[in-house]
Design a protein around this motif. Structure first.
Motif, short mmCIF file in Angstrom:
data_model
loop_
_atom_site.label_atom_id
_atom_site.label_comp_id
_atom_site.label_asym_id
_atom_site.label_seq_id
_atom_site.Cartn_x
_atom_site.Cartn_y
_atom_site.Cartn_z
N TRP A 200 0.85 -1.19 0.00
CA TRP A 200 0.00 0.00 0.00
C TRP A 200 0.88 1.22 0.00
O TRP A 200 2.10 1.12 -0.08
CB TRP A 200 -0.99 -0.02 1.16
CG TRP A 200 -0.40 -0.05 2.55
CD1 TRP A 200 0.36 -1.05 3.09
CD2 TRP A 200 -0.54 0.95 3.56
NE1 TRP A 200 0.70 -0.74 4.37
CE2 TRP A 200 0.16 0.48 4.70
CE3 TRP A 200 -1.19 2.18 3.64
CZ2 TRP A 200 0.23 1.20 5.88
CZ3 TRP A 200 -1.13 2.89 4.84
CH2 TRP A 200 -0.42 2.41 5.93
N GLN A 201 0.29 2.40 0.05
CA GLN A 201 1.02 3.67 -0.07
C GLN A 201 0.39 4.71 0.86
O GLN A 201 -0.77 4.56 1.27
CB GLN A 201 0.89 4.21 -1.49
CG GLN A 201 1.22 3.24 -2.58
CD GLN A 201 1.04 3.85 -3.95
OE1 GLN A 201 -0.08 4.15 -4.36
NE2 GLN A 201 2.13 4.05 -4.66
N THR A 202 1.13 5.78 1.11
CA THR A 202 0.56 6.90 1.86
C THR A 202 -0.76 7.31 1.22
O THR A 202 -1.75 7.58 1.90
CB THR A 202 1.53 8.10 1.84
OG1 THR A 202 2.82 7.64 2.24
CG2 THR A 202 1.07 9.21 2.77
N GLU A 203 -0.76 7.34 -0.09
CA GLU A 203 -1.93 7.77 -0.85
C GLU A 203 -3.12 6.85 -0.65
O GLU A 203 -4.27 7.29 -0.66
CB GLU A 203 -1.61 7.81 -2.35
CG GLU A 203 -0.56 8.83 -2.76
CD GLU A 203 0.88 8.30 -2.68
OE1 GLU A 203 1.15 7.38 -1.89
OE2 GLU A 203 1.74 8.83 -3.41
N THR A 204 -2.86 5.55 -0.51
CA THR A 204 -3.98 4.60 -0.47
C THR A 204 -4.63 4.53 0.91
O THR A 204 -5.71 3.98 1.04
CB THR A 204 -3.55 3.18 -0.90
OG1 THR A 204 -2.72 2.61 0.11
CG2 THR A 204 -2.82 3.18 -2.24
N GLY B 250 9.05 -2.97 -7.44
CA GLY B 250 9.68 -1.71 -7.05
C GLY B 250 9.08 -0.59 -7.87
O GLY B 250 8.13 -0.79 -8.63
N ARG B 251 9.65 0.60 -7.69
CA ARG B 251 9.12 1.75 -8.40
C ARG B 251 9.41 1.64 -9.90
O ARG B 251 10.47 1.16 -10.28
CB ARG B 251 9.80 3.02 -7.91
CG ARG B 251 9.58 3.29 -6.50
CD ARG B 251 10.59 4.28 -6.00
NE ARG B 251 10.49 4.27 -4.56
CZ ARG B 251 9.47 4.80 -3.91
NH1 ARG B 251 8.53 5.44 -4.57
NH2 ARG B 251 9.39 4.72 -2.61
N VAL B 252 8.51 2.16 -10.68
CA VAL B 252 8.70 2.16 -12.12
C VAL B 252 10.00 2.87 -12.49
O VAL B 252 10.75 2.43 -13.36
CB VAL B 252 7.48 2.83 -12.79
CG1 VAL B 252 7.78 3.17 -14.22
CG2 VAL B 252 6.28 1.89 -12.71
MG MG Z 1 5.15 6.85 -3.40
#
Ligand code: MG
Ligand code: ATP
Length: 646
Positions: free
Chosen positions: A430-434, A528-530
């Motif tokens: 998950w993410q801060t955003e989610t 990982g990150r794109v």
């Molecule tokens: Mg992020």
């Protein structure tokens, strides 16, 4: 993002180990009870039902919480991609964390056991937390804090940090917690962006035996912020700190005349009123103020805590994150309190004074559920198996991981040394955003090391190509989610256009910015990150996969892999390797490590360059900042490094 963003990723890591749940885990799981209430025995069938009945699922979850007034509409798009959940409801998350227990047995249960850096301990019951939160809410009211005001919280991991967060939310004010390890400039920028009126801090604290002068740092930050009217100082360490007349006030002075029976009723908030702003750690760029709202966020964190951690009455739950990160907001404070569980709050660091500190904390408080990060696990693997072996960890029954992809060998180490070879590990993506966990196993699912497995109920996660089409089983691409869920951020503070980019990058889906593969079982593995994907001879490799191969070598503790421009291959791999304690770097070892990559994942991933290093640049939350390594390596501008742990 780089130009070659939209190409499929290749998976070079094959993982065939599968760990099924025991029949007891399945029989007793919270998720099983809910599935049965809907007529399901099997998770996959239930999950499919949940996609078609997402509003029924979330209505059921919301009904388990207290509402001042019920909602009229469960979900509404306003102007796509802006949306609302539980429209028309009146709600306060703090009522659900505290007030509703005051006529139940939870009132006298311990809410938090606290252990300080120096070993001091303190415990607080739900009733005491309720009393202190009410008093602090009154204190804040007395210095002019009102509904909608922003209050910055810059504190160490002490019980008063939790009281501060809950007091602010109780009043309907908006908290913005800034990690107590950030420098003055980072605190200043966040206060300025949030236009905070009050900052709550402490004199100072010790972390790993090192003194952090919080009040001095806060003073420096506040001297450059036009909006702060009051600075509240919690006296934690009896340090002699300067107090500015008229502006600064000690926590205890603020509360001297506030009696213990003070009740400040929870402000009845609209479901969609903001609860907090949290600035992301910034491993990819300038920090952004993620806005979460009262009701949807509460429903999302409540339900995921209940199902992913399978919380039961007699559990002792410990999340090792800091309250300054979203994990601390959702899974130290709100989710656990709404589930009425006893938690542990730890102020110190994993290896101070010795590398068994965490395991000592887990043993002392009989921790049954442990939620930590790959960086924490890899950091402690370095010191060897003898450290956890010194401790009785037999109370543990469930483990969790969050923050980065967990390398399969770190997963195995965690399960073997901490999980007595039997415990399930919830790898939660998950993410801060989610706002809350979206992809994770529950206790009833078969596990694969290094895989967050399947999306949670109602979450329509997929791996797609650049046109937004599913790549299908066995392939790699971009991780996306197809429909909003209650705890998704509502906007980026003062920057709605930046919020929109999450939905504009790929057609009609929420684009998380991560690369992932989906295997033949439909299991998702986040690579990982794109931006960290490495392109070698037309193949796109997740940094995590190359790193995982090296982490599985007995000499290696941690690794960061980056791509460097290469005339022939497009890019070649360079790795930075931290060795385990007591192992010396050598040419032979470098050769051996390259050979290890060749034999475990193949020639394509073999690093052309290998550098031994004593440390890696990380965010203060412990994530490797490959962007910074790459920029340093290529002599390019480094960009925003306010979150870099120096
Ligand atoms: Mg992020
Ligand atoms: P910023 O967005 O500011 O650069 P950040 O992405 O590190 O910072 P967070 O929101 O804390 O800030 O982290 C979310 C990211 O962490 C995810 O997008 C993903 O890259 C990674 N992540 C989190 N949990 C997992 C997990 N279980 N498996 C793989 N990756 C994970």
């Amino acid at each position: 993002m780089s130009n070659n963003l939209f190409q499929d990723t290749d998976s070079i890591l094959s993982e065939e180990r599968i760990f099924p749940p025991t029949p007891e885990m399945v029989a007793n799981a919270n998720i099983t009870a809910y599935m049965k209430s809907k007529g399901f025995e099997d998770y996959e069938a239930f999950y499919k039902w949940s996609l078609d009945n997402r509003f029924e699922f979330w209505d059921d979850m919301a009904k388990e919480l207290h509402w001042f007034e019920p909602w009229q509409t469960t979900f509404e798009w306003t102007t796509k991609p802006f949306f609302k959940w539980f429209v028309g409801g009146k709600f306060n998350i703090v009522y659900n964390c505290l007030d509703r227990y005051m006529d139940t047995p939870i009132r006298h249960k311990v809410a938090f056991h606290w252990e300080g850096d120096n070993g001091d301990t303190r415990s607080i019951t739900y009733e005491q937390l309720y009393i202190e939160t009410n008093r602090m809410a009154k204190g804040l009211q007395n210095i002019g804090v009102q509904k909608g005001d922003r209050v910055a919280i810059y504190m160490p991991a002490v019980l008063e940090q939790i009281v501060a967060v809950l007091a602010v939310a109780r009043l309907g004010a908006v908290h913005t917690v800034v990690f107590g390890g950030f420098a003055a400039s980072a605190l200043r920028d966040r206060i300025i962006d949030a236009e905070a009126k009050v900052v709550i801090t402490a004199d100072g604290n010790y972390r790993g035996g090192k003194l952090i002068q919080l009040k001095h740092i806060a003073d420096e930050a506040v001297s450059e912020t036009p909006t702060i009217e009051k600075v509240v100082v919690f006296n934690h360490q009896n340090l002699d700190v300067p107090m500015q007349k008229g502006r600064d006030i000690y926590w205890h002075d603020l509360l001297t005349d506030v009696p213990v029976d003070t009740v400040v009723p929870c402000e009845p908030m609209d479901s969609e009123d903001p609860l907090y702003i949290l600035y992301t750690s910034g491993s990819t760029g300038k920090p952004k103020g993620i806005v979460h709202v009262q009701a949807g966020y509460a429903v999302g964190t409540y339900a995921t805590t209940k199902f992913v951690f399978d919380i039961k009455d007699d559990d002792v739950y410990w999340c090792t994150a800091d309250v300054g990160w979203v994990t601390g907001h959702s899974y130290i404070i709100y989710g656990p309190l709404m589930n009425g569980v006893t938690s542990v709050l730890f102020e110190g660091t994993p290896s101070y004074p010795k590398p068994d500190r965490w395991w000592g904390v887990a043993e002392r408080f009989n921790v049954s559920i442990l939620y930590t990060s790959p960086t924490g696990i890899r950091g402690l693997m370095r010191f060897g198996e003898e450290w956890p072996a010194k401790h009785d960890l037999s109370h543990l029954r469930l483990l969790g991981s969050v923050g980065e992809p967990i390398n399969p060998e770190a997963w195995m180490w965690y399960r073997h040394n901490i999980g007595h070879d039997t415990l399930p590990i919830m790898d939660t993506w998950w993410q801060t955003e989610t706002g809350s966990i979206l992809i994770s196993p529950t206790i009833i699912q078969p596990l694969k090391p290094g895989s967050a497995t399947r999306p949670l109920p109602t979450i329509e996660a997929d791996v797609v190509d650049k046109n937004g089409n599913s790549v299908g089983l066995g392939k790699g691409g971009f991780l996306v989610i197809r429909h909003p869920w209650p705890s998704l951020m509502r906007t980026i503070y003062k920057d709605p256009a930046r919020y929109q980019t999450y939905w504009d990058t790929l057609p009609n889906v929420y684009f998380a910015g991560d690369a992932a593969t989906i295997d033949n079982h439909g299991y998702i593995r986040v690579q990982g990150r794109v931006d960290d994907v490495i392109k070698v001879s037309g193949h796109r490799l997740g940094s995590m996969e190359i790193e995982s191969s090296l982490v599985s070598h007995p000499a290696v503790a941690e690794v960061a892999a980056i791509g460097k421009p290469d005339e022939l291959k497009g890019e070649h791999v360079k790795v930075f390797v931290i060795l385990k304690n007591g192992i010396e770097p050598s040419e032979e070892l470098a050769k051996e490590l390259k050979l290890h990559v060749r034999t475990t994942v193949g020639a394509l991933a073999v690093p052309e360059e290998l550098e031994f290093t004593p440390s890696l640049p990380k965010t203060r939350s412990g994530k490797i900042m490959r962007r910074v390594i790459r920029a340093r390596e290529l002599g390019e501008p480094i960009g925003d490094i306010s979150t870099l742990d120096s």
